[in-house]
Scaffold this active site. Structure first.
Site, PDB file in Angstrom:
ATOM      1  N   HIS A   1       0.824  -1.222   0.000  1.00  0.00           N
ATOM      2  CA  HIS A   1       0.000   0.000   0.000  1.00  0.00           C
ATOM      3  C   HIS A   1       0.853   1.266   0.000  1.00  0.00           C
ATOM      4  O   HIS A   1       0.415   2.301   0.492  1.00  0.00           O
ATOM      5  CB  HIS A   1      -0.946   0.045   1.203  1.00  0.00           C
ATOM      6  CG  HIS A   1      -1.646  -1.251   1.471  1.00  0.00           C
ATOM      7  ND1 HIS A   1      -2.821  -1.604   0.860  1.00  0.00           N
ATOM      8  CD2 HIS A   1      -1.298  -2.303   2.261  1.00  0.00           C
ATOM      9  CE1 HIS A   1      -3.192  -2.807   1.277  1.00  0.00           C
ATOM     10  NE2 HIS A   1      -2.281  -3.254   2.119  1.00  0.00           N
TER      11      HIS A   1
ATOM     12  N   GLU B   1       9.764   7.437 -17.120  1.00  0.00           N
ATOM     13  CA  GLU B   1       8.390   7.900 -17.350  1.00  0.00           C
ATOM     14  C   GLU B   1       7.892   7.470 -18.723  1.00  0.00           C
ATOM     15  O   GLU B   1       6.722   7.103 -18.888  1.00  0.00           O
ATOM     16  CB  GLU B   1       8.313   9.424 -17.210  1.00  0.00           C
ATOM     17  CG  GLU B   1       8.488   9.876 -15.767  1.00  0.00           C
ATOM     18  CD  GLU B   1       8.607  11.390 -15.674  1.00  0.00           C
ATOM     19  OE1 GLU B   1       7.772  11.996 -15.005  1.00  0.00           O
ATOM     20  OE2 GLU B   1       9.528  11.961 -16.285  1.00  0.00           O
TER      21      GLU B   1
ATOM     22  N   SER C   1      14.827  20.557 -16.879  1.00  0.00           N
ATOM     23  CA  SER C   1      13.645  21.364 -17.123  1.00  0.00           C
ATOM     24  C   SER C   1      14.068  22.653 -17.810  1.00  0.00           C
ATOM     25  O   SER C   1      15.132  23.197 -17.520  1.00  0.00           O
ATOM     26  CB  SER C   1      12.974  21.676 -15.785  1.00  0.00           C
ATOM     27  OG  SER C   1      12.185  22.844 -15.915  1.00  0.00           O
TER      28      SER C   1
ATOM     29  N   LYS D   1      16.154  20.878 -11.671  1.00  0.00           N
ATOM     30  CA  LYS D   1      15.498  19.596 -11.924  1.00  0.00           C
ATOM     31  C   LYS D   1      16.314  18.626 -12.764  1.00  0.00           C
ATOM     32  O   LYS D   1      17.046  19.004 -13.652  1.00  0.00           O
ATOM     33  CB  LYS D   1      14.152  19.838 -12.623  1.00  0.00           C
ATOM     34  CG  LYS D   1      13.193  20.652 -11.772  1.00  0.00           C
ATOM     35  CD  LYS D   1      12.043  19.865 -11.209  1.00  0.00           C
ATOM     36  CE  LYS D   1      11.298  19.118 -12.240  1.00  0.00           C
ATOM     37  NZ  LYS D   1       9.882  19.052 -12.045  1.00  0.00           N
TER      38      LYS D   1
END
Ligand code: ARG
Length: 459
Positions: A156, A290, A277, A283
């Site tokens: 979980h 992804e 970025s 970043k």
């Protein structure tokens, strides 16, 4: 020139031609179409349609053509041929004249395209088996390199019990091993040749289809001509293997994306597989992972699309089936790229052992050990579970881990707790207890790692 002009008095509307033509994607079957045609020419000699001399000339021309398309497959795209079968035929006619027009005797594009696509699947399948193995080897190598690292295990997405990084990596080796065997199984089932089934009813020439199949590298010939030209099960099966494997890769990606967050800080991804970025200079985004996660959707979508295209199709061949190729090519290409990219991500992956250890120690991941300790002292597990629950609430309220509670504090919850509780709460002790097969005990993980190394080395 179209392959079927005789019946028609009017040319095709250019918009229809554009809609109908498949060359822009089935050019990828060029090698397989030539390979199948070489075998077909030999079979035609045995039934007296071609002389050995004619077959020799065709063979020579096809070898030249094969070398040329292998060297530059894109050349095919400048043609306005309807599909790859027409393209190969016109290239042969250009090379050997009228003799080229004899090759299609007894053959239909229906058995031809089914054969070409299966040959392509066989070749592609071998490459994919290699990429699965390479990723498994990457996982095993990463497990070896980070063998000491402890990792919080989650259920979980709540810290549950400590595991090790190697144990985590080996979980993905297992998933990929099932993908490997599913792919092998699918390849075995598709290893039958439809060539010589004609348009749908079988060829009118006494072709030895078994010999023809073996000549092309198939294990044997298909049994029913109607089924042979209309079967695309293998397309769906390969897409399914790809979908399920992509699902595994998406979970791998998601785990690492989470481990790589500033909040977790368990791993650091290499600059080589991340991007920056345009706005925020600090970043470093996990783009490779992804994209693996995102591309899973299109692979699963391709499988669903194919199933829908095949649903309720009457026997035998229907043009709907031309829809098989773009989805299959895209699904297998995407899967292939993602397997390779996942392996690349692992190459320079840095595991921050201190962070993973700190996280594994926090979150009361040793609560189960305290319950087991109480069980060993004769308290029924359900009751022990309750006692530990209360102890954890207390520990949270005083902001300390279980192992930092005093004996006096422990005894508020159960009088059976004594000083021997502390070694039980140590992280290594919680690992060490899990010695049953498949558990996270160091020796179990070592054995699993050695076994995986051994089976992968044999591939
Ligand atoms: N381009 C077709 C396909 O990909 C080849 C078979 C065409 N056969 C036919 N009878 N129109 O399925």
């Amino acid at each position: 020139m179209a392959l079927w002009g005789g019946r028609f008095s009017q040319g095709a509307d250019s918009r229809f031609k554009q809609f109908n033509d498949s060359l822009r994607f089935d050019y990828r079957l060029a090698e397989q179409d030539i390979q199948g045609s070489m075998a077909w020419a030999k079979a035609l000699v045995k039934v007296g349609v071609l002389t050995a001399d004619e077959q020799g000339k065709l063979q020579q021309a096809m070898e030249v053509l094969l070398a040329s398309v292998q060297q530059d497959p894109q050349q095919i795209l400048s043609s306005d041929a309807e599909d790859i079968h027409s393209w190969v035929e016109s290239a042969l006619i250009a090379a050997v004249g009228d003799l080229g027009k004899k090759l299609h005797t007894g053959r239909s594009r229906n058995d031809q395209v089914a054969t070409d696509l299966k040959l392509w699947c066989k070749a592609q399948g071998e490459l994919l088996l290699g990429s699965i193995t390479a990723l498994q080897q990457g996982l095993v190598a990463s497990a070896r390199a980070n063998q000491a690292a402890v990792l919080p295990g989650y259920t979980h997405l709540q810290r549950a019990q400590p595991v090790t990084f190697a144990h985590w990596a080996l979980a993905y080796v297992e998933m990929l091993e099932r993908d490997y065997s599913r792919l092998q199984d699918a390849l075995k089932r598709l290893d039958t040749s439809p060539l010589g089934c004609g348009a749908l009813a079988g060829t009118a020439y006494a072709i030895d289809r078994e010999a023809l199949a073996l000549d092309m590298g198939f294990a044997g010939a298909t049994r029913n001509s109607l089924d042979s030209v209309s079967d695309r099960d293998h397309v769906v099966e390969l897409m399914h293997v790809a979908s399920l494997s992509m699902t595994h890769l998406s979970r791998f990606a998601e785990d690492l994306i989470f481990y790589n967050t500033g909040e977790a800080g368990f791993v650091e991804l290499s600059d080589a597989v991340t991007s920056g970025s345009s706005l925020m200079p600090q970043k470093k985004n996990p783009d490779a992972l992804e994209l693996i996660r995102g591309k899973t959707g299109r692979v699963v979508g391709a499988q669903m699309g194919m199933l829908m295209s095949l649903k309720a199709l009457p026997l035998a061949y229907n043009k709907d089936m031309q829809e098989d190729k773009e989805g299959l090519f895209d699904a297998l290409d995407t899967w292939h790229d993602c397997l390779d990219m996942a392996a690349l991500v692992l190459i320079d992956l840095k595991v921050n052992g201190e962070r993973t250890m700190a996280a594994a120690q926090g979150g009361y991941a040793n609560a189960t050990e305290l319950a087991d300790y109480l069980v060993a002292k004769g308290i029924p597990f359900r009751e022990a579970h309750h006692i530990v629950g209360e102890t954890v609430v207390f520990a949270i309220s005083v902001g300390r881990p279980l192992e930092e509670l005093s004996i006096g504090e422990f005894q508020r919850f159960s009088p059976v707790i004594e000083f021997d509780v502390y070694p039980n709460l140590e992280l290594e002790a919680t690992l060490a207890k899990r010695v049953a097969k498949g558990g996270v005990a160091r020796e179990q993980v070592e054995a699993a790692l050695t076994a995986a190394e051994a089976w992968l080395a044999k591939r």
